[in-house]
Design an enzyme around this catalytic site. Structure first.
Site, PDB file in Angstrom:
ATOM      1  N   GLY A 198       0.855  -1.189  -0.037  1.00 15.33           N
ATOM      2  CA  GLY A 198       0.124  -0.006  -0.125  1.00 15.33           C
ATOM      3  C   GLY A 198       0.777   1.264  -0.065  1.00 15.33           C
ATOM      4  O   GLY A 198       0.605   2.269  -0.599  1.00 15.33           O
ATOM      5  N   SER A 242       8.525   2.440  12.017  1.00 15.40           N
ATOM      6  CA  SER A 242       7.223   2.386  12.321  1.00 15.40           C
ATOM      7  C   SER A 242       6.986   3.043  13.768  1.00 15.40           C
ATOM      8  O   SER A 242       7.925   2.899  14.811  1.00 15.40           O
ATOM      9  CB  SER A 242       6.375   1.137  12.248  1.00 15.40           C
ATOM     10  OG  SER A 242       5.264   0.957  12.944  1.00 15.40           O
ATOM     11  N   TYR A 281       6.083  -7.486  15.407  1.00 19.52           N
ATOM     12  CA  TYR A 281       6.151  -6.288  14.515  1.00 19.52           C
ATOM     13  C   TYR A 281       7.000  -5.123  14.904  1.00 19.52           C
ATOM     14  O   TYR A 281       7.961  -4.696  14.194  1.00 19.52           O
ATOM     15  CB  TYR A 281       4.763  -5.890  13.781  1.00 19.52           C
ATOM     16  CG  TYR A 281       4.981  -4.797  13.055  1.00 19.52           C
ATOM     17  CD1 TYR A 281       5.253  -4.859  11.374  1.00 19.52           C
ATOM     18  CD2 TYR A 281       4.689  -3.357  13.324  1.00 19.52           C
ATOM     19  CE1 TYR A 281       5.157  -3.996  10.739  1.00 19.52           C
ATOM     20  CE2 TYR A 281       4.945  -2.402  12.401  1.00 19.52           C
ATOM     21  CZ  TYR A 281       4.999  -2.589  11.006  1.00 19.52           C
ATOM     22  OH  TYR A 281       5.112  -1.719  10.124  1.00 19.52           O
ATOM     23  N   ARG A 320      -7.231   8.354  15.967  1.00 22.48           N
ATOM     24  CA  ARG A 320      -6.049   7.831  16.189  1.00 22.48           C
ATOM     25  C   ARG A 320      -5.151   8.442  14.918  1.00 22.48           C
ATOM     26  O   ARG A 320      -4.097   9.064  15.133  1.00 22.48           O
ATOM     27  CB  ARG A 320      -5.660   6.228  16.218  1.00 22.48           C
ATOM     28  CG  ARG A 320      -6.037   5.522  17.400  1.00 22.48           C
ATOM     29  CD  ARG A 320      -5.164   5.777  18.451  1.00 22.48           C
ATOM     30  NE  ARG A 320      -3.946   5.142  18.086  1.00 22.48           N
ATOM     31  CZ  ARG A 320      -2.719   5.600  18.606  1.00 22.48           C
ATOM     32  NH1 ARG A 320      -2.494   6.407  19.552  1.00 22.48           N
ATOM     33  NH2 ARG A 320      -1.503   5.107  17.991  1.00 22.48           N
TER      34      ARG A 320
END
Length: 274
Positions: A13, A110, A135, A173
């Site tokens: 994406g 991230s 992750y 969020r």
């Protein structure tokens, strides 16, 4: 002279949003993924391979000016999968870049690398790792590998702690940590063109009214965000109501991922992709 940039995870994406925005005259994009990226353009070359395939990655590094490493699992999963693709795959990309003499690698880190970090007025760029999931651990390892390859081999490496990047924020969020696709392209361009950055960790977010992450290190690279999630706030507030910044999921970086990780019985968090 042609500038060739390798993008891993090119069918994902984020890469799909970045590809048209990173197109430039005299620039070719080499797209590596296990899946075939949609609608490759004339300036794009497709390489079907995993980031764990050292031989294929080595071939993909040929004549490359820089790498944007977006490849890997983008959701929480079993440790064995995260270890192989996200951690070992990132090692393979950095090692093959080193062997090929590629001078610069931009890494997609991230917010989940610091998911247990509490809400403060401005979370710094180099906030100490507090991963919220396997992750998140993989993104901590990614940053550590980037630091190692800079300090050991002189490679310019920038780790971008991405909040969330979609066409528009879809929940409360995201109003905090959203990075618009246009701002994402601006940030990646800054990462590609900043002179001699060394090793950096920067936040990948737009200049949101509700932002509580730093933009200092990104701006030092030349990033000038133009977008603000506040344009979507009224619609989201009407759908979700008012939020309490002192209560989950809004009181720590990791949101629902962080909440799920806190329960040892649950190793597959409910994903809100923020």
């Amino acid at each position: 002279m042609t500038e060739r940039i390798l993008i891993t995870g090119a069918a994902g994406g984020l890469a799909s949003l970045m590809r048209p925005r990173l197109a430039r005259p005299g620039r070719e994009l080499r797209l590596l993924d296990v899946a075939t990226p949609a609608d490759p353009a004339p300036h794009e070359e497709v390489v079907t391979a995993s980031v764990t395939d050292a031989a294929a990655v080595a071939e993909a590094m040929r004549d490359v000016s820089a790498v944007i490493h977006l490849g890997g699992h983008s959701l929480e999963g079993p440790w064995e999968d995260i270890l192989d693709v996200n951690i070992h795959g990132s090692y393979v990309v950095l090692e093959q870049a080193r062997l090929a003499g590629v001078p610069r690698v931009v890494l997609a880190s991230s917010n989940h690398a610091v998911g247990f970090h509490p809400r403060v007025p401005e979370v710094p760029d180099y906030a100490f790792p507090r991963p919220d999931t396997f992750y998140g651990v993989s993104k901590v390892a990614l940053e550590a590998l980037g630091s190692l390859y800079h300090d050991s081999f002189g490679m310019d490496v920038i780790a971008v702690r991405i909040g969330t990047c979609f066409e528009k924020p879809t929940n409360a969020r995201m109003l905090d940590h959203w990075m618009s696709p246009d701002d994402g392209a601006r940030l990646f361009e800054a990462c590609l063109n900043a002179p001699s950055p060394g090793f950096r960790v920067v936040w990948g977010v737009s200049d949101n009214t509700r932002r509580w992450t730093s933009l200092e290190a990104a701006r030092a690279l030349g990033y000038e965000p133009q977008d603000d999630s506040e344009a979507y706030a009224e619609t989201i507030r009407a759908a979700e109501g008012e939020r309490d910044p002192d209560r989950p999921p809004h009181n720590q970086i990791g949101g629902h991922w962080r909440l799920a990780a806190a329960d040892p019985r649950n190793r597959t968090p409910r994903i809100d992709r923020t």
